[in-house]
Design an enzyme around this catalytic site. Structure first.
Site, PDB file in Angstrom:
ATOM      1  N   TYR A  32      36.858  43.320  49.910  1.00  0.00           N
ATOM      2  CA  TYR A  32      37.164  41.981  49.302  1.00  0.00           C
ATOM      3  C   TYR A  32      38.504  41.726  48.861  1.00  0.00           C
ATOM      4  O   TYR A  32      39.332  42.616  49.037  1.00  0.00           O
ATOM      5  CB  TYR A  32      35.987  41.863  48.147  1.00  0.00           C
ATOM      6  CG  TYR A  32      36.582  42.073  46.830  1.00  0.00           C
ATOM      7  CD1 TYR A  32      36.144  43.624  46.629  1.00  0.00           C
ATOM      8  CD2 TYR A  32      36.678  41.252  45.761  1.00  0.00           C
ATOM      9  CE1 TYR A  32      36.765  44.038  45.297  1.00  0.00           C
ATOM     10  CE2 TYR A  32      37.130  41.935  44.583  1.00  0.00           C
ATOM     11  CZ  TYR A  32      36.955  43.164  44.379  1.00  0.00           C
ATOM     12  OH  TYR A  32      37.419  43.537  43.261  1.00  0.00           O
ATOM     13  N   LYS A 145      40.312  47.992  48.149  1.00  0.00           N
ATOM     14  CA  LYS A 145      39.521  46.974  47.566  1.00  0.00           C
ATOM     15  C   LYS A 145      37.989  46.852  48.025  1.00  0.00           C
ATOM     16  O   LYS A 145      37.801  45.829  48.816  1.00  0.00           O
ATOM     17  CB  LYS A 145      40.237  45.875  47.420  1.00  0.00           C
ATOM     18  CG  LYS A 145      40.129  44.769  46.160  1.00  0.00           C
ATOM     19  CD  LYS A 145      40.966  43.870  46.240  1.00  0.00           C
ATOM     20  CE  LYS A 145      40.562  42.741  45.244  1.00  0.00           C
ATOM     21  NZ  LYS A 145      40.238  42.921  43.860  1.00  0.00           N
ATOM     22  N   GLU A 177      44.087  52.361  34.962  1.00  0.00           N
ATOM     23  CA  GLU A 177      44.296  50.806  34.897  1.00  0.00           C
ATOM     24  C   GLU A 177      42.888  50.258  34.310  1.00  0.00           C
ATOM     25  O   GLU A 177      42.438  51.096  33.753  1.00  0.00           O
ATOM     26  CB  GLU A 177      44.210  50.449  36.547  1.00  0.00           C
ATOM     27  CG  GLU A 177      42.933  50.557  37.559  1.00  0.00           C
ATOM     28  CD  GLU A 177      42.756  50.139  38.637  1.00  0.00           C
ATOM     29  OE1 GLU A 177      43.492  49.183  39.083  1.00  0.00           O
ATOM     30  OE2 GLU A 177      42.268  50.890  39.521  1.00  0.00           O
TER      31      GLU A 177
HETATM   32  N1  PMP Z   1      42.731  46.850  39.428  1.00  0.00           N
HETATM   33  C1  PMP Z   1      41.499  46.469  39.816  1.00  0.00           C
HETATM   34  C2  PMP Z   1      40.339  47.677  39.468  1.00  0.00           C
HETATM   35  C3  PMP Z   1      41.097  45.084  39.904  1.00  0.00           C
HETATM   36  O1  PMP Z   1      39.798  44.915  40.261  1.00  0.00           O
HETATM   37  C4  PMP Z   1      41.919  44.230  39.934  1.00  0.00           C
HETATM   38  C5  PMP Z   1      41.585  42.616  40.420  1.00  0.00           C
HETATM   39  N2  PMP Z   1      40.838  42.562  41.394  1.00  0.00           N
HETATM   40  C6  PMP Z   1      43.178  44.492  39.829  1.00  0.00           C
HETATM   41  C7  PMP Z   1      43.532  45.912  39.402  1.00  0.00           C
HETATM   42  C8  PMP Z   1      44.574  43.467  40.070  1.00  0.00           C
HETATM   43  O2  PMP Z   1      44.838  43.064  41.237  1.00  0.00           O
HETATM   44  P1  PMP Z   1      45.216  41.644  41.335  1.00  0.00           P
HETATM   45  O3  PMP Z   1      46.457  41.729  40.695  1.00  0.00           O
HETATM   46  O4  PMP Z   1      45.670  41.883  42.950  1.00  0.00           O
HETATM   47  O5  PMP Z   1      44.382  40.649  41.107  1.00  0.00           O
END
Ligand code: PMP
Length: 280
Positions: A32, A145, A177
């Site tokens: 996604y 993702k 994270e």
């Molecule tokens: N880490 C994880 C596990 C996430 O789900 C997301 C957001 N979907 C992010 C980091 C941040 O990604 P982005 O800045 O591309 O939204």
């Protein structure tokens, strides 16, 4: 107005239906993407489409359309929705196969997207988050993702059940994270974020914050750090498409700095707001 696109058809989101034999439902076999729309224009569209293509390639799913075709489709979706500030969610699964097997079927993928209204918080609306650290129990490919977010959900909901807003995950001796965000800390005036690896999602907002920090002349290092650095940090932030850049006021019941959004956060946040206004 919220709108959905499913396999070539436009419809209200409530009318979008896929088979129970869709491999997204059966196996979490899909990827996604989430991208923001500001003032009717998609921000960092090329970067999000590149990450979607990479996620698909990593799970062995052939491209469903070219980047140009995606780009046109997404612009059409924003226009149909009439939303000026929105989030576009895209899901691509391996499609529907009645026979239940780990072996990939030769079926067309399911392509689904929605456009949903979104209002990012302004600096004065932002409340610092209270977070807790938690073991990162996810698989070894957090850089893809994938739609199966069960571990992220378990960790987030455990944090909520214990009265926190979110969790920062720790794998071995490394901070990885947030449950849906990337992590930044400030130590001795320097910004540090873990480098890209298979242990964390390569956040598009993370990249933008790195550029925003450079724009405003701040120094930043991509370097792994352990949990103890969280308690010595003067600022901690979480970045994502939906959060933009959220300051953390407390970690493990201990204040970060004086608990209020820090001065370096403010500079990077403003730098990011300026980048948003430069959408080409
Ligand atoms: N880490 C994880 C596990 C996430 O789900 C997301 C957001 N979907 C992010 C980091 C941040 O990604 P982005 O800045 O591309 O939204």
């Amino acid at each position: 107005m919220e709108i959905a696109y499913l396999n070539g058809q436009w419809m209200p989101p409530s009318e979008a239906k896929v088979s129970v034999f869709d491999r997204g439902f059966m196996f979490g076999d899909g990827v996604y993407e989430v991208m923001p729309v500001y003032d009717g224009r998609i921000f960092t569209k090329a970067q999000h489409l590149a990450r979607l293509a990479r996620s698909q390639a990593e799970i062995g799913l052939a491209p469903v359309m070219s980047a140009e075709a995606w780009s046109t489709l997404l612009d059409e979706a924003v226009e149909k929705s009439g939303e000026a500030q929105a989030l576009i969610y895209i899901q691509v699964t391996r499609g529907t196969a009645i026979e239940r097997s780990h072996v990939y079927p030769d079926t067309p993928p399911t392509v689904f997207l929605t456009v949903t209204a979104f209002s990012p918080k302004t600096a004065s609306e932002i409340q610092p988050l209270r977070v807790v650290t938690a073991e990162d129990i996810r698989w070894h490919r957090a850089d893809i993702k994938v739609t199966s977010l069960i571990a992220n959900g378990m960790i987030k909901n455990q944090a909520l059940a214990n009265g926190y807003d979110d969790a920062i995950m720790i794998r071995g001796d490394k901070v990885t994270e947030g449950t849906a965000s990337n992590v930044f800390i400030v130590v001795n005036g320097e910004i540090i974020t873990p480098p890209k690896s298979r242990w964390l999602l390569h956040g598009i907002t993370r990249d933008e914050m790195i550029r925003a920090a450079a724009d405003v002349g701040l120094s930043l290092r991509e370097e792994d750090f352990d949990e103890s650095r969280l308690s010595s940090a003067s600022e901690i932030w979480l970045s994502s498409t939906g959060l933009e850049l959220a300051p953390v006021g407390e970690v493990n019941d201990q204040r970060v700095g004086d608990g209020a959004p820090g001065p370096i956060w403010r500079q990077v946040f403003e730098g990011f707001q300026a980048r948003k206004r430069l959408i080409d």
